[in-house]
Design a protein around this motif. Structure first.
Motif, short mmCIF file in Angstrom:
data_model
loop_
_atom_site.label_atom_id
_atom_site.label_comp_id
_atom_site.label_asym_id
_atom_site.label_seq_id
_atom_site.Cartn_x
_atom_site.Cartn_y
_atom_site.Cartn_z
N ASP A 3 0.81 -1.22 0.00
CA ASP A 3 0.00 0.00 0.00
C ASP A 3 0.84 1.27 0.00
N ARG A 6 0.02 4.26 -2.18
CA ARG A 6 -1.20 5.03 -1.91
C ARG A 6 -0.93 6.34 -1.19
N ARG A 9 -0.07 9.07 -4.52
CA ARG A 9 -0.59 8.46 -5.75
C ARG A 9 0.01 9.06 -7.01
N ASN A 18 2.77 2.62 -9.22
CA ASN A 18 1.35 2.47 -8.93
C ASN A 18 0.80 1.29 -9.73
N THR A 20 -2.13 0.19 -10.14
CA THR A 20 -3.48 0.33 -10.68
C THR A 20 -3.50 1.02 -12.05
N ASP A 34 -9.34 1.47 -6.48
CA ASP A 34 -8.98 0.55 -5.40
C ASP A 34 -10.16 -0.31 -4.98
N ALA A 136 -12.50 -5.03 -2.79
CA ALA A 136 -11.17 -4.50 -3.07
C ALA A 136 -10.67 -4.98 -4.44
#
Length: 155
Positions: A3, A6, A9, A18, A20, A34, A136
């Motif tokens: 994490d 986060r 970001r 990152n 994502t 997320d 999640a």
């Protein structure tokens, strides 16, 4: 997935840390959210670490960010429509009330949502939806990630 990214970001995205990130766009990065209680939720992150609001960007960059928001919204719409026949629409929002960096939320909406919430802002969903591990981001969302990424590439 650690994490640590986060906490920053934008910086972690610019450094390639990152997990994502879906695609690099003209004025930012398309990332998958997320949480996925509404499958396909994405965020457009600015590539300007100092921009806190849209008006912090010079007009050409502002227009590029809005164009990226439109492109990501259309990609989410196309992918979610193909993957779920109960897809209704996409909501686009630039808020910034919690996170102090410029970003836009892309929320797919569905007919299967609870009737008391389907016509209201996503932010009225109960807090458990935002924290429950059931929603999640996980490997089970890889098909969705790939579908949105492919639509971004087509657009």
């Amino acid at each position: 997935m650690s994490d640590d990214w986060r906490a920053d970001r934008i910086g972690s995205t610019l450094r390639g840390e990152n997990p994502t990130v879906l695609r690099r766009l003209d004025a930012g990065f398309a990332v998958i959210g997320d949480v996925q209680f509404l499958p396909g939720y994405c965020v457009l992150l600015t590539d300007d670490a100092h921009a806190q609001r849209l008006t912090d960007l010079p007009r050409p960059e502002r227009m590029a960010f809005l164009s990226d928001m439109d492109r990501l919204g259309e990609a989410v719409e196309r992918a979610c429509k193909r993957l779920d026949p109960a897809f209704r629409r996409v909501n686009l929002e630039i808020l910034g009330n919690t996170d102090p960096f410029l970003h836009a939320h892309i929320w797919p909406r569905y007919d299967w949502e609870p009737p008391e919430l389907v016509g209201k802002p996503v932010w009225l969903y109960p807090p458990e939806r935002w924290r429950d591990e059931e929603f999640a981001l996980a490997a089970r969302h890889d098909v969705l990630r790939e579908a949105i990424g492919a639509e971004l590439d087509r657009l």
